[in-house]
Design a protein around this motif. Structure first.
Motif, short mmCIF file in Angstrom:
data_model
loop_
_atom_site.label_atom_id
_atom_site.label_comp_id
_atom_site.label_asym_id
_atom_site.label_seq_id
_atom_site.Cartn_x
_atom_site.Cartn_y
_atom_site.Cartn_z
N LEU A 622 21.17 -4.64 -25.73
CA LEU A 622 20.50 -4.57 -27.03
C LEU A 622 19.19 -3.78 -26.97
O LEU A 622 18.93 -2.96 -27.86
N PRO A 623 18.34 -3.99 -25.95
CA PRO A 623 17.14 -3.15 -25.85
C PRO A 623 17.46 -1.67 -25.72
O PRO A 623 16.76 -0.82 -26.28
N THR A 624 18.54 -1.34 -25.00
CA THR A 624 18.94 0.07 -24.85
C THR A 624 19.35 0.65 -26.20
O THR A 624 18.93 1.76 -26.57
N LEU A 625 20.17 -0.10 -26.97
CA LEU A 625 20.58 0.38 -28.28
C LEU A 625 19.41 0.43 -29.26
O LEU A 625 19.29 1.36 -30.05
N GLU A 626 18.55 -0.56 -29.19
CA GLU A 626 17.41 -0.60 -30.10
C GLU A 626 16.48 0.58 -29.88
O GLU A 626 15.92 1.13 -30.83
N GLU A 627 16.36 1.01 -28.63
CA GLU A 627 15.49 2.14 -28.31
C GLU A 627 16.12 3.48 -28.70
O GLU A 627 15.43 4.39 -29.15
N ALA A 628 17.45 3.58 -28.54
CA ALA A 628 18.12 4.88 -28.72
C ALA A 628 18.69 5.07 -30.13
O ALA A 628 18.70 6.19 -30.64
N ALA A 629 19.18 3.99 -30.74
CA ALA A 629 19.91 4.12 -32.01
C ALA A 629 18.95 4.29 -33.18
O ALA A 629 17.86 3.70 -33.21
N GLU A 630 19.39 5.09 -34.16
CA GLU A 630 18.62 5.32 -35.37
C GLU A 630 19.46 4.93 -36.59
O GLU A 630 20.61 4.53 -36.46
N GLU A 631 18.87 5.08 -37.77
CA GLU A 631 19.53 4.60 -38.98
C GLU A 631 20.85 5.29 -39.27
O GLU A 631 21.72 4.72 -39.92
N ASP A 632 21.01 6.54 -38.83
CA ASP A 632 22.23 7.30 -39.12
C ASP A 632 23.28 7.18 -38.03
O ASP A 632 24.25 7.94 -38.02
N ASP A 633 23.10 6.25 -37.09
CA ASP A 633 24.04 6.11 -35.98
C ASP A 633 25.03 4.99 -36.24
O ASP A 633 24.84 4.15 -37.14
N LEU A 634 26.09 4.98 -35.47
CA LEU A 634 27.15 3.99 -35.58
C LEU A 634 27.44 3.44 -34.19
O LEU A 634 27.53 4.20 -33.23
N VAL A 635 27.57 2.13 -34.09
CA VAL A 635 27.89 1.48 -32.81
C VAL A 635 29.32 0.97 -32.87
O VAL A 635 29.71 0.31 -33.83
N ALA A 636 30.11 1.29 -31.85
CA ALA A 636 31.48 0.79 -31.74
C ALA A 636 31.61 0.06 -30.41
O ALA A 636 31.27 0.61 -29.36
N ALA A 637 32.07 -1.19 -30.47
CA ALA A 637 32.20 -2.00 -29.26
C ALA A 637 33.67 -2.32 -29.02
O ALA A 637 34.37 -2.79 -29.93
#
Length: 686
Positions: A622-637
């Protein structure tokens, strides 16, 4: 050629706007159908009929200011669609191959053509350069053939697709230089002015249009015609900027198409609206306008047109063949690959007419050159499909039979929606992206209504059917079949699973509103029950922004997921989404080897460039995603079901924690169960 005007014979007042418009609509309908019956592209039929009805032949229709205006609009619209349909993703994957072919395919015909047209045809240097740029570019007339034969992913074919980015851009740059030199001398100052204008144009397109479009699509996506009007405004704003910079407006439209390329997914509603309006109205008016400029008397009264046509056709075919041979020799292409790229690159169509018309209007070309280009189109309309069909068929036979993915290309999707579901259109857009523009298997939209004790079940079903019919209209606009159903069942999850069996769905897409309840285990009682009762792959989606505005796709893969029997299908889905929206792909491997998963991803069909990173522990994800991801990104798990191979207890809390991240958009992919051999269809065998 002195033909008595037909209106004078029949006494028809064809100068009336409504009557002229009626004739134009009939031409747009009938001429392409007749041309296709004779094995010719539809554009050829409109040009020929326009020439017959125009003032250069029968004089049935006056070449009025209105037709000129609509023709100019159609020309700009045409160049926008050329830029919009370029394979940017394929270019990113192997830019060196596309650059090599594109530069060779342009400069060899351009160099030889400039010399020959200057010496043999006696053209001045500027007209000779512009005419050579016309046939040095190419149009993928034979694309439907390679698409039908399934060789679009071949290395040589993708090089041609990417190469058009170079050939068309350079041709338009040559047009800008030549037009700039018309009123003055060719000097360093002129090159500097053109260069500065190009920097401003490209910079404005790249740094203004995408963010502005992304903002608009995110905030006004509920009305699709607003999106279309925005695109129209963007096209002509870019064309107007180019005109203010003393560049050709078509260059601005072309650049706008490239800038918006990855924001308008293929197969989506907006793309199909753009194609529909262009193919049905704007582009036919351009072709009709060009046809009316043709003077048949010039063709038959003297050898000038035939001589010009013979020279440019000979140069183009020989030089394009030489470029195909040279690139094939350097790249190690097979003879069939060489034949395919030759057949594809020799095609010429409306883009060539576009540049020619600009030169004609500027006085650089006479009627004989315009007519010669029309004859060139007729010849290449025969040669390009014939060559491509011959060699692409052999190329398709060369492929390993196991390399064929069969039905995996066009999934049959079930999309269950609740009666009060939010953001239904975004879920439907996700389904369109996964289908990738294919339109044979349907998207099955289902709403399960629970019987109401108050006796209003019939009214609920009627209301649901109205909503589903409105949603199905989106599918009609996207040219994707949508089957809708409202069914009654006391248990919603049972209704969804039963529906998936009845329609023989390949996968289920479900939306999640992130509401919390003590009854909910992960997503909610209904979704959890669906996951327990079906073995199909299930995509749980929460889309906080329109999927076409996504910049990057972050993929979370837990250690051990690669041993799951549905892993490769899940990877294929991820690659398909990334390709459809043109998003950058970053794979985060939790507690595993990034290099190992990079090799596994490479085994799966769909060529997508991806970056792989290892995340040592779950508490770092979560810290990695929080640092790298922005509002226009999409996460797929990739999230195996509870107890499956690759399942981890941390996956239970992952959805609720992903909701708190800046993107507010994520998809959890729960892979298929119980069919170990199903994954093989998604693998490439080398």
């Amino acid at each position: 050629m002195n033909a008595t005007p037909l209106p004078a014979v029949l006494g028809l007042a064809l100068e009336q706007p409504v009557l002229v418009f009626t004739i134009a609509m009939i031409v747009f309908l009938v001429a392409p159908l007749l041309a296709k019956r004779f094995g010719q592209p539809g554009i050829v039929g409109i040009v020929i009929v326009g020439a017959l009805l125009g003032p250069g032949a029968l004089g049935v229709v006056e070449h009025s200011d209105a037709i000129e205006l609509l023709g100019e609009v159609g020309l700009i619209y045409l160049l926008f669609t050329v830029g919009l349909e370029l394979d940017i993703q394929g270019f990113k994957e192997a830019p060196e191959n596309a650059a090599l072919f594109g530069l060779a395919s342009f400069f060899l015909p351009f160099t030889v053509g400039t010399f020959a047209t200057h010496t043999v045809l006696g053209l001045e240097l500027m007209p000779a350069m512009l005419l050579s740029a016309v046939f040095a570019s190419h149009t993928l007339l034979a694309y439907p053939i390679v698409n039908r034969l399934g060789v679009t992913k071949n290395r040589a074919v993708t090089a041609v697709f990417g190469g058009i980015l170079f050939t068309d851009t350079i041709a338009l740059i040559v047009l800008a230089i030549v037009m700039g030199a018309v009123d003055g001398d060719l000097s360093i100052l002129l090159f500097g002015q053109v260069g500065l204008s190009l920097v401003i144009l490209f910079g404005s397109a790249w740094f203004v249009l995408p963010p502005a479009s992304r903002w608009f699509f995110q905030n006004f996506s509920e009305e699709s015609y607003f999106e279309f009007l925005f695109v129209m405004a963007a096209i002509f704003a870019a064309a107007s900027l180019a005109e203010l910079l003393d560049l050709a407006p078509i260059l601005g439209a072309f650049v706008a198409g490239i800038a918006l390329n990855q924001l308008i997914p293929t197969g989506g509603t907006l793309m199909n609206r753009i194609e529909f309006v262009g193919n049905a109205f704007f582009i036919p008016f351009f072709l009709f306008h060009v046809g009316m400029l043709v003077d048949l008397g010039v063709i038959f009264d003297g050898p000038a047109t035939l001589q010009t046509a013979a020279v440019i056709i000979t140069i183009m075919v020989a030089a394009k063949g030489g470029a195909a041979w040279a690139v094939s020799h350097v790249q190690g292409y097979t003879p069939n690959e060489r034949g395919v790229i030759f057949g594809l690159s020799v095609g010429q169509a409306a883009a060539a007419l576009a540049i020619t018309l600009v030169g004609f209007d500027a006085g650089l070309f006479g009627p004989e050159v315009l007519n010669a280009v029309v004859l060139m189109l007729l010849v290449t309309a025969l040669v390009s499909p014939w060559l491509t069909e011959r060699y692409a068929t052999q190329l398709a036979l060369e492929r390993n039979v196991e390399d064929d993915n069969g039905g995996a290309r066009d999934p049959n999707i079930l999309l269950p929606l609740s009666h009060n579901a939010e953001l239904q259109q975004r879920l439907l857009d996700l389904a369109f992206v996964i289908k990738g523009g294919q339109s044979e298997a349907p998207v099955n939209v289902l709403t399960v209504v629970q019987p109401d004790q108050g006796g209003s079940t019939e009214q609920q079903v009627a209301d649901v059917q109205v909503e589903l019919e409105e949603l199905a209209a989106s599918g009609s606009a996207a040219e994707v079949p949508i089957h809708t159903e409202a069914r009654v069942n006391h248990n919603v999850a049972s209704g969804i699973v039963q529906g998936s069996v009845e329609v023989q769905a390949d996968q289920i897409i479900v939306g999640w509103d992130a509401t919390e309840s003590f009854r909910h285990r992960i997503f909610g009682s209904i979704i959890d029950q669906v996951l327990e009762r079906t073995t199909l792959p299930v995509l749980i989606s929460r889309l906080g922004h329109p999927i076409n505005t996504t910049r990057r796709l972050f993929v979370v893969v837990p250690i051990g997921a690669d041993h799951h029997e549905g892993f490769y299908e899940a990877v294929h889905l991820i690659k398909r989404i990334a390709t459809g929206i043109g998003a950058e792909l970053t794979v985060l491997v939790v507690e595993g080897s990034a290099h190992q998963f990079e090799q596994l991803f490479d085994l799966v069909e769909e060529d997508v460039t991806a970056e792989f990173q290892s995340v040592d522990r779950w508490n770092q994800l979560l810290p990695t995603l929080e640092e790298a991801a922005e509002e226009d990104d999409l996460v797929a798990a990739v999230s195996p079901r509870r107890g499956d191979v690759g399942w981890h207890t941390e996956l239970e809390d992952l959805p609720s924690r992903l909701v708190e991240l800046p993107p507010e958009s994520f998809i959890t992919i729960h892979p298929r169960q119980g069919e170990p051999e199903y994954d093989r269809q998604y693998l490439r065998f080398k």
